[in-house]
Scaffold this motif. Structure first.
Motif, PDB file in Angstrom:
ATOM      1  N   ALA A  79       0.835  -1.202   0.000  1.00 46.53           N
ATOM      2  CA  ALA A  79       0.000   0.000   0.000  1.00 46.53           C
ATOM      3  C   ALA A  79       0.870   1.252   0.000  1.00 46.53           C
ATOM      4  O   ALA A  79       2.047   1.219   0.376  1.00 46.53           O
ATOM      5  CB  ALA A  79      -0.919  -0.007   1.209  1.00 46.53           C
ATOM      6  N   VAL A  80       0.267   2.355  -0.398  1.00 53.12           N
ATOM      7  CA  VAL A  80       0.978   3.639  -0.488  1.00 53.12           C
ATOM      8  C   VAL A  80       0.151   4.717   0.194  1.00 53.12           C
ATOM      9  O   VAL A  80      -1.067   4.805  -0.010  1.00 53.12           O
ATOM     10  CB  VAL A  80       1.235   4.029  -1.958  1.00 53.12           C
ATOM     11  CG1 VAL A  80       1.910   5.397  -2.047  1.00 53.12           C
ATOM     12  CG2 VAL A  80       2.092   2.971  -2.652  1.00 53.12           C
ATOM     13  N   ILE A  81       0.816   5.541   1.017  1.00 55.95           N
ATOM     14  CA  ILE A  81       0.174   6.711   1.619  1.00 55.95           C
ATOM     15  C   ILE A  81       0.530   7.942   0.790  1.00 55.95           C
ATOM     16  O   ILE A  81       1.708   8.206   0.528  1.00 55.95           O
ATOM     17  CB  ILE A  81       0.627   6.950   3.067  1.00 55.95           C
ATOM     18  CG1 ILE A  81       0.452   5.698   3.923  1.00 55.95           C
ATOM     19  CG2 ILE A  81      -0.147   8.116   3.685  1.00 55.95           C
ATOM     20  CD1 ILE A  81       0.933   5.869   5.350  1.00 55.95           C
ATOM     21  N   PHE A  82      -0.494   8.687   0.394  1.00 53.07           N
ATOM     22  CA  PHE A  82      -0.319   9.954  -0.320  1.00 53.07           C
ATOM     23  C   PHE A  82      -0.681  11.103   0.611  1.00 53.07           C
ATOM     24  O   PHE A  82      -1.568  10.966   1.468  1.00 53.07           O
ATOM     25  CB  PHE A  82      -1.213   9.992  -1.557  1.00 53.07           C
ATOM     26  CG  PHE A  82      -0.853   8.983  -2.611  1.00 53.07           C
ATOM     27  CD1 PHE A  82      -0.029   9.323  -3.668  1.00 53.07           C
ATOM     28  CD2 PHE A  82      -1.348   7.681  -2.541  1.00 53.07           C
ATOM     29  CE1 PHE A  82       0.305   8.388  -4.652  1.00 53.07           C
ATOM     30  CE2 PHE A  82      -1.022   6.739  -3.511  1.00 53.07           C
ATOM     31  CZ  PHE A  82      -0.190   7.092  -4.566  1.00 53.07           C
ATOM     32  N   ALA A  83      -0.039  12.245   0.422  1.00 57.80           N
ATOM     33  CA  ALA A  83      -0.295  13.386   1.299  1.00 57.80           C
ATOM     34  C   ALA A  83      -1.707  13.915   1.147  1.00 57.80           C
ATOM     35  O   ALA A  83      -2.321  14.363   2.115  1.00 57.80           O
ATOM     36  CB  ALA A  83       0.714  14.499   1.026  1.00 57.80           C
TER      37      ALA A  83
END
Length: 759
Positions: free
Chosen positions: A261-265
Motif C-alpha cells: 500500500a501507499v500513503i499519499f499526502a
C-alpha cells in the motif's frame, strides 16, 4: 411576579431518565448533551453509564421532547442506536452538569479510532496554535479510541492517556463547555502529552520531538526503511518512488510479490497515480481512513509496488503524525504492516525493536501505549457498494444485530478475527492475522479476553470451525467452556445473513479456497439452502484431487495437475505443466494411489488451476495471488459469453461439471485466444452458474459469501445475473468476504442453535 412564574414552571416541570445506547462514549457526546440541555433550559446531569450515556433532565415537557429529538440527531462521530426514556418524579433541580461516570460493568462499546478532523488539521498547520506541528493532536471528534481504551466507561483513568497528566491549559479546555476538547479524555499538547523519539537501526535513541520527525524524514529521503509507530501499531515505510528501496523492503520482509500500500499526502497527489471515483474518494476521506484498492492511471510509481496488478492500495494520512511526515517529505511512501513475515503486527516499542531489527533502518517511536493493536483496514468499491476486505483500524469494533446467549466465536486459521455475541448483538473484533506462529496465538489469547470485556459479555460457550486441526479449534477444545463446531461454509453464509439481518430460507453460495466439508473432503464451491441454524448442501462443484494437499494452495500448478488428471487420466490430455519429469512422475503416482491428494470442490482452487494453465501464476508467494491474476486478466477484457459449466444430477444434489469448461479453456489456449478473453469467459461461467442453481432449487433470495466474492468482476457479473432474474441478492459489505468475517457467522449459527436447542 418573576419568582411566581419560576415557581409555576417548576411545578409544571417533568423529569426524565434517558439512556442512549450506541457509539456514544469517547465521541464528544456528553459535551453535546450538555450544550443541548443548557440551551433548552433543562436541569439535571449527563454521565457515561454501563449501557452508553445516561441523562437525567428536568424541565418542560416540550424542552425534554426537543432534547430527545436532538439526541436522535446527534452528529458524527456519535452513532445513536437506541434512546430509552422513563418518567420520574421532579426534584426541583437547578443547573445542568456532566456527572462522574457510573463504573458498573455494562454493554457500551468503544468507538473505532478516527482520522484527524478538519479542526485538528487546521491547528496542526497553524504556527500560532498551541498544537502547531504536534503529532498527537486530537479532540472529541477524532483521534484514537479503541486502541487506547483499557476499560469502559470511557474516562482518562481507564485509557493509555492515564500516564500523562494534563497541563493547566489542557485542563482548562477539558472543563470548558465551549471547547471541542470539553471532557475529551485523550486531550494532550506538547507540554503534557506523548512525545516522539527517533532511534537508529540498533535501537539507540538519537533525538526526540520535532527533531525525531526530521530524522525520520531524512532517512526516508535517503531510501531507508522506517519503522513508524502509529496509533494502532507499527508500519514499515519507504519511498514509494524508489524501486530499489521497495526491492530492499520486499527482500528483508520476505514478501516478493504481495502488493504494497501507499500513503499519499492528499487527493491531488493520489489522483496523479490512480483513478478515484466519488465513492472511492468518500472512503479515502472518511474518518476510518482505510486503504482503498484503486485502478492505476499512470506509471508514475514503480511496478514492483504491486507486480502484475493493475490496482494499487492507496490511503491518505490516518493520524496527525502521518500528516506531518507526508507534508514534510513531499512524496508518497509505501506503508506495510510492521511485522516480520508470518508474525502479528508489532505494537510495543521493545517488541518492534526486537522483531523489526534487520528490516528497519530506523525507528520513529512514541511513548503512548497501544492497548489494542490495529492494522490498517482495507476496502474497495464493488458492485457499486463499499466492501470491507480487512476489518481493522477505523472500523472495529463493529456491532451487528444478534441474539442470545453469550458466545465467543474464534474464526478460522487464516485471517483470524474473533467475534463475541450476546446482549442482542454480535461484535466483530479486529483482524489478527494467520494463526501459524506462537506470537499470533499470544495476540489471539489477548483478544479473546479483551473483546468480550469491552463488549460487556461473559461468554458461556465457544464457537469454532469444524476443522479439528485449526489452532482456533484446538484452543476451543482445550478451554473448559462448552465448544460448538460450525462448518466453514455455513459460517460464511451466516455472516452475510447476520450483516444484512436476514431470517428464513436463503440459497447461500460459498466460493472460497477451502474448508473442511461435512463429508470429510475440502469444500469451497458450495450451494447451501436453509436458515441461520441449519443449512443443507444442494449443489457443489465437481470435486478434483489436490496432489500434495496443502502445498497445492501455494502451487497453482498442482491444482492444474489434479484437474487435468481427474478429466483425462495420467496422460493429462497432452497438456505440459511446469514440473520436472521426476516431480510430475511422483505427483502422478500420488494421484493414482490417492495418497495425500484430498478431493476438493473449491472454486478458489479452480481459479488456481486456470491461472496455471494460462501461464499467469504457477507458484504463488501469497494467498490469493493466482486468483488475483485471473481477475486482473479478465478485467482487461469486455464482457464475454460464458464457458459451459453444466449442472448434473447427483443423488439429491446437483454437481457443476467443470470438464466442458476445462476443455473449452484448453481449446481456446491452443487456438491462440487472448488470455484476458479466456479469463473473462471463465468468470462469466461461474457467474452464470449461480442463477442456474437458484432456478433449479427455487430460491428467491441468494447470499454470496466466501473469499472469491472479493473479486469484483465475479461479484458484479453474479449479482447482475441474479438481479436480471428477479432475485434478491446479498453480499458481504461491512464484513470481509473471506475468513476475516467467519467468526460473526459462527456466533450467529451458535446463537440460533442454542436458542432453538438444536446443537
Amino acid at each position: 411576579m418573576a419568582e411566581a412564574a419560576s415557581a409555576a414552571a417548576r411545578a409544571a416541570a417533568r423529569r426524565a431518565r434517558i439512556v442512549v445506547a450506541g457509539a456514544v462514549q469517547g465521541v464528544g457526546f456528553r459535551p453535546y448533551v450538555y450544550r443541548l440541555a443548557v440551551g433548552l433550559g433543562l436541569a439535571g446531569c449527563v454521565r457515561n453509564a454501563p449501557a452508553g450515556v445516561e441523562i437525567e433532565a428536568e424541565g418542560s415537557e416540550a424542552a425534554i421532547a426537543a432534547l430527545l429529538d436532538g439526541l436522535r440527531a446527534a452528529p458524527a462521530p456519535a452513532r445513536v442506536e437506541r434512546v430509552e426514556c422513563a418518567w420520574l418524579a421532579p426534584l426541583g433541580a437547578r443547573g445542568f452538569v456532566v456527572a462522574a461516570s457510573d463504573e458498573a460493568p455494562g454493554t457500551a462499546l468503544p468507538l473505532p479510532d478516527l482520522a484527524p478532523c478538519a479542526g485538528c488539521l487546521a491547528e496542526l498547520r497553524d504556527p500560532a496554535a498551541r498544537r502547531f506541528g504536534y503529532a498527537f493532536t486530537s479532540c472529541s471528534h477524532c483521534g484514537p479510541r479503541y486502541s487506547l481504551i483499557a476499560a469502559l466507561p470511557y474516562d482518562r483513568a481507564r485509557t493509555a492517556m492515564a500516564a500523562f497528566t494534563l497541563c493547566a491549559a489542557c485542563t482548562a479546555e477539558y472543563a470548558d463547555p465551549a471547547s471541542r476538547r470539553f471532557r475529551h479524555e485523550a486531550n494532550a499538547c506538547p507540554a503534557c502529552g506523548p512525545r516522539l523519539t527517533f532511534c537508529d537501526a540498533q535501537g539507540r535513541p538519537l533525538s526526540d520531538g520535532e527533531d525525531a520527525l526530521a530524522m525520520a524524514a531524512a532517512l526516508l529521503r535517503g531510501g531507508g526503511i522506517l519503522a513508524l509507530k502509529g496509533a494502532g501499531g507499527f508500519q514499515l515505510l519507504t519511498d514509494a518512488r524508489d524501486g530499489a528501496a521497495i526491492a530492499r523492503l520486499r527482500e528483508r520482509k520476505h514478501r516478493p510479490h504481495k502488493p504494497l500500500a501507499v500513503i499519499f499526502a492528499d487527493l491531488a497527489a493520489l489522483g496523479a497515480v490512480c483513478r478515484v471515483s466519488p465513492a472511492e474518494q468518500a472512503l479515502l476521506v472518511s474518518s476510518a481512513a482505510p486503504i482503498v484498492l484503486l485502478d492505476r492511471c499512470s506509471d508514475a510509481l514503480p511496478t514492483n509496488l504491486a507486480p502484475g496488478n493493475p490496482r494499487l492500495g492507496a490511503m491518505l494520512p490516518s493520524t496527525p503524525l502521518h500528516v506531518l511526515l507526508l507534508e514534510r517529505l513531499g512524496f508518497p511512501v509505501v506503508a506495510t504492516s510492521g511485522n516480520a513475515s508470518g508474525e502479528p503486527l508489532c505494537a510495543d516499542n521493545d517488541e518492534a525493536l526486537a522483531h523489526l531489527a534487520g528490516i528497519a533502518d530506523g525507528f520513529l517511536l512514541h511513548d503512548r501505549a497501544i492497548l489494542h493493536p490495529l492494522d490498517d483496514s482495507v476496502m474497495q468499491i464493488a458492485s457499486g457498494r463499499a466492501q470491507v476486505l480487512r476489518l481493522a483500524r477505523g472500523l472495529t469494533p463493529l456491532a451487528l444485530a444478534g441474539g442470545e446467549p453469550a458466545v465467543l466465536a474464534l474464526g478460522g486459521q487464516l485471517k483470524s478475527a474473533l467475534a463475541v455475541g450476546g446482549g442482542g448483538r454480535i461484535v466483530a473484533g479486529p483482524h489478527i492475522g494467520d494463526l501459524d506462529t506462537a506470537l499470533a496465538l499470544v495476540r489471539f489469547d489477548a483478544v479473546s479476553v479483551t473483546l468480550p470485556a469491552l463488549a460487556g459479555v461473559a461468554p458461556q460457550a465457544l464457537v469454532h470451525d469444524a476443522h479439528p486441526d485449526y489452532a482456533s479449534s484446538v484452543w476451543a477444545i482445550r478451554d473448559p467452556r462448552p465448544a460448538i463446531a460450525v462448518q466453514h461454509h455455513h459460517a460464511h453464509v451466516a455472516a452475510v445473513m447476520a450483516e444484512h439481518g436476514l431470517d428464513g430460507e436463503v440459497l447461500g453460495v460459498a466460493f472460497d479456497g477451502a474448508g473442511l466439508g461435512g463429508d470429510g473432503t475440502l469444500w469451497g464451491g458450495e450451494f447451501l439452502c436453509g436458515d441461520g441454524a441449519q443449512l443443507r448442501r444442494v449443489a457443489w462443484l465437481r470435486p478434483f484431487p489436490l496432489p500434495g494437499g496443502e502445498r497445492a494452495a501455494r502451487e497453482p500448478r498442482r491444482a492444474a495437475l489434479g484437474l487435468l488428471y481427474a478429466a483425462y487420466g495420467p496422460g493429462l490430455g497432452g497438456v505440459t505443466l511446469p514440473f520436472s519429469a521426476a516431480e510430475q512422475r511422483t505427483l502422478l503416482q500420488a494421484l493414482e494411489r490417492r495418497v495425500n491428494a484430498p478431493l476438493t470442490s473449491s472454486v478458489g482452487r479452480l481459479f488456481d488451476a486456470v491461472a496455471a494453465l494460462l501461464g499467469l501464476c504457477e507458484v504463488a508467494s501469497f494467498e490469493g495471488q493466482a486468483a488475483a491474476a485471473v481477475q486482473a486478466a479478465a478485467e482487461a477484457a469486455p464482457a464475454q459469453t460464458p464457458y459451459p459449466l453444466p449442472l448434473v444430477q447427483h443423488g439429491d444434489g446437483l454437481v457443476a461439471d467443470w470438464a466442458p469448461l476445462l476443455g473449452a479453456v484448453l481449446a481456446d489456449r491452443a487456438a491462440g485466444v487472448a488470455v484476458p478473453e479466456i479469463a473473462a469467459r471463465f468468470h462469466a461461467a461461474l457467474a452464470a452458474l449461480v442463477p442456474a442453481v437458484a432456478a433449479r432449487v427455487g430460491a428467491a433470495r441468494v447470499v454470496l459469501a466466501g473469499g472469491c466474492f472479493q473479486n469484483r468482476r465475479l461479484l458484479d457479473e453474479t449479482r447482475a445475473a441474479l438481479e436480471n432474474g428477479g432475485l434478491a441478492v446479498f453480499w458481504p459489505q461491512r464484513l470481509p468476504p473471506g475468513d476475516g468475517g467467519l467468526a460473526v457467522g459462527q456466533a450467529a449459527v451458535a446463537q440460533a442453535r442454542l436458542a432453538a436447542k438444536v446443537h
